[in-house]
Write an enzyme that holds these catalytic residues in place. Structure first.
Site, PDB file in Angstrom:
ATOM      1  N   LYS A   1       0.859  -1.181   0.000  1.00 18.14           N
ATOM      2  CA  LYS A   1       0.000   0.000   0.000  1.00 18.14           C
ATOM      3  C   LYS A   1       0.899   1.236   0.000  1.00 18.14           C
ATOM      4  O   LYS A   1       1.914   1.268   0.705  1.00 18.14           O
ATOM      5  CB  LYS A   1      -0.892  -0.029   1.241  1.00 18.14           C
TER       6      LYS A   1
ATOM      7  N   SER B   1      -9.831   1.612   2.626  1.00 19.65           N
ATOM      8  CA  SER B   1      -8.949   2.379   1.787  1.00 19.65           C
ATOM      9  C   SER B   1      -7.883   1.553   1.057  1.00 19.65           C
ATOM     10  O   SER B   1      -7.283   2.040   0.113  1.00 19.65           O
ATOM     11  CB  SER B   1      -8.239   3.445   2.630  1.00 19.65           C
TER      12      SER B   1
ATOM     13  N   SER C   1     -10.177  -0.685   6.816  1.00 13.28           N
ATOM     14  CA  SER C   1      -9.529  -0.505   5.509  1.00 13.28           C
ATOM     15  C   SER C   1      -8.770  -1.706   4.959  1.00 13.28           C
ATOM     16  O   SER C   1      -8.352  -1.689   3.804  1.00 13.28           O
ATOM     17  CB  SER C   1      -8.573   0.687   5.559  1.00 13.28           C
TER      18      SER C   1
END
Lengths: 95, 484
Positions: free
Chosen positions: B75, B150, B174
């Site tokens: 990420k 997210s 997330s």
């Protein structure tokens, strides 16, 4: 609790953000909606509850006061928008 | 090669069936072929292949470590030396960190290869990956739909088999919510289990990094590499990391599964409910017993979170001022104007909204009514879990109230977007671990996740419980109809 346009402008200044006329309506509406959601908290009496700051409820560790990191000023300043002689440059504050 | 799990790929690498360079090239090619999914923000093919060749040398010299030669997607919230880290924001469009996150360093030491940096909601604020400055990510099961957020890019990279595994972060859901919406396995460890050093902060008392993989077995492997004490993170917990692989096959006879009725009440999609109930029934067949439990304050988790997380974010994000790194506005009158223009131009709408909510909640005269009140509710929510775990070993329910929704469907209504995390947020507030695993599909063929919540530091049991289910089902083996 709903917020007015003046409240939004005041909050924006505190947060160092600018909200223009067009966006003002939108932020006033959505922030008021979110505060409506938040107000559901008031349904519960918490007068005898102690606040929880942290999942572990432990205090921060202390460490020995000795040098651990090396000086990497150059690498850190290489990525700055503007520097001079090892300083970060910003617009003049004092005339 | 790309349908294999990490565990299987390790066997192949060690047996010399393929090299890390071949494996890594294959995944790099797939990311290129599936570019329109927009799962990645940055890929550096040459640097990645260089790492793969180094892994091949180590393999040849029998110096292989836990993950030597395995390419992983990270990420774009984890700082990586010599590579862009944007956090999904214009504010960091040019940011190359002078150091790497502890999680990245640990994976490097284990021999893993950095495949690329994945797309995400801006500063991890969102549940649909639509707030990214670098454009939305498309769900490979239906490209008109969101992947969740997210950690949407990480979820899609694993779901579409563009990467064998990925990292994510979870502040309010997330990792788990995108895992659910994309049909993969995603684990949020206990707060303090994985170092937050070098992971760009959103809400520091809630943020936690974890693995996103096809299987629980792979999640155990990645957690093994990620977990552990780090003196550079003041909230890292100094507690021995157990051998997660060793616990995977434990028998589930007598396991007590807590079922919170409130998780199946109004607001849950009926098809999701049916899939989750069927999954729980599968556990009953394996010898587990079901216990009704009560989480009386869980309906307050979302309001509580939307005070605490924005308040912490407004403080954390004050560092983005155009002085030391990242974006700086081109024109300004004075210092204050430079701060304001930089932040106004550098942050997107959702980030600004949360900064303003947090600023308001912390502003003079409102602290007790909002921040302190929310911290007290947090205690009640945490106590609910403590009491529930006196009657059960794990808690099960849905990860998200529905399956993947259409892009643009909720972008104009933040509150309806926030309610996506209704079943995940209370876990972050309590600081306990939880995993989402694929449990089936709705009638439109969209994946549904089962959420399993555990006691503080009981990741080994969560992985064990998830792994046993994956041995008797094949939902985790299903992949979307991208080019196979």
């Amino acid at each position: 609790m709903t917020l007015g346009r003046d409240d939004i402008q005041k909050i924006a200044i505190l947060a160092r953000l600018e909200v223009n006329e067009q966006e003002l309506e939108h932020y006033t509406r959505t922030l008021s909606q979110i505060l409506g959601l938040i107000d559901q908290m008031n349904a519960v009496d918490t007068s005898s509850v102690s606040p929880m700051a942290h999942p572990q409820d432990v205090s921060l560790r202390l460490r020995e006061d000795r040098v651990g990191e090396t000086d990497r000023r150059e690498q850190f300043q290489k990525i700055a928008p503007e520097t001079e002689n090892g300083f970060y440059l910003v617009p003049r504050v004092i005339e | 090669m790309h349908t294999k799990t990490i565990t299987e790929l390790i066997v192949g690498l060690r047996a010399g069936e393929f090299s890390s360079e071949e494996l890594t090239s294959h995944f790099l090619d797939r990311t290129q072929q599936q570019k329109d999914l927009n799962a990645f923000i940055t890929i550096d093919r040459d640097a990645t292949l260089e790492q793969a060749r180094a892994a091949d040398r180590a393999l040849k010299q029998n110096e292989a470590n836990l993950l030597t030669g395995i390419p992983l997607a990270h990420k774009d919230i984890f700082c990586t030396e010599n590579m862009l880290t944007t956090c999904g924001s214009k504010m960091l469009y040019n940011f190359v960190s002078p150091y790497s996150a502890t999680v990245i360093e640990k994976f490097n030491r284990c021999g893993a290869v950095i495949l690329g940096k994945t797309n995400m909601d801006e500063f991890a604020m969102g549940s649909s990956n639509e707030t990214s400055y670098y454009g939305p990510v498309n769900n490979p099961w239906d490209r008109d739909r969101v992947p969740g957020g997210s950690s949407g890019g990480s979820a899609v990279s694993v779901a579409a088999r563009l990467a064998p595994g990925a990292t994510g972060t979870d502040t309010g859901g997330s990792i788990r919510q995108p895992a659910s919406l994309c049909g993969i396995t995603g684990l949020k460890p206990s707060y303090g289990r994985v170092s937050r050093f070098g992971m760009i902060a959103f809400a520091s008392s809630l943020d936690q990094a974890g693995p996103m993989t096809q299987t629980a077995e792979d999640a155990a492997l990645l957690l093994q590499a990620m977990a552990g004490f780090d003196e550079r993170d003041s909230t890292s917990v100094d507690k021995t990391v157990p051998d997660y692989m060793a616990e995977l096959d434990n028998d589930l006879k007598g396991l007590r599964i807590g079922i919170p009725k409130i998780f199946f009440a109004e607001g849950l999609d009926s098809e999701v409910a049916a899939v989750v109930e069927a999954a729980i029934d599968e556990y009953r067949k394996m010898g587990a017993e079901l216990v009704d439990i009560d989480l009386p304050n869980s309906s307050l988790a979302v309001p509580c979170y939307y005070v605490l997380a924005p308040a912490e974010a407004s403080s954390n994000l004050s560092r983005f001022d155009g002085v030391r790194y990242g974006y700086r506005a081109e024109e300004y009158k004075d210092l204050n104007d430079m701060y304001t223009r930089t932040r106004t131009q550098g942050f997107g709408e959702e980030v600004k909204r949360r900064i303003m909510i947090g600023t308001y909640a912390l502003s003079s005269g409102y602290y007790d009514a909002y921040y302190l009140k929310a911290q007290k509710l947090r205690r009640l929510i945490s106590n609910d879990f403590d009491q529930a775990f006196e009657q059960c070993d794990v808690i099960m329910g849905p990860t998200a109230p529905g399956t993947a929704f259409k892009q643009g469907e909720k972008t104009d209504d933040p509150v309806s977007m926030y309610l996506n995390d209704i079943y995940t947020i209370s876990v972050n507030l309590a600081g306990i671990p939880a995993i989402s695993i694929p449990a089936g599909f709705d009638k439109q063929g969209l994946p549904v996740g089962l959420q399993i919540i555990g006691r503080y530091f009981d990741e080994a049991r969560l992985l064990n419980v998830a792994h046993r289910y994956q041995q008797v089902t094949d939902w985790h083996r299903q992949m979307p109809a991208v080019e196979r």
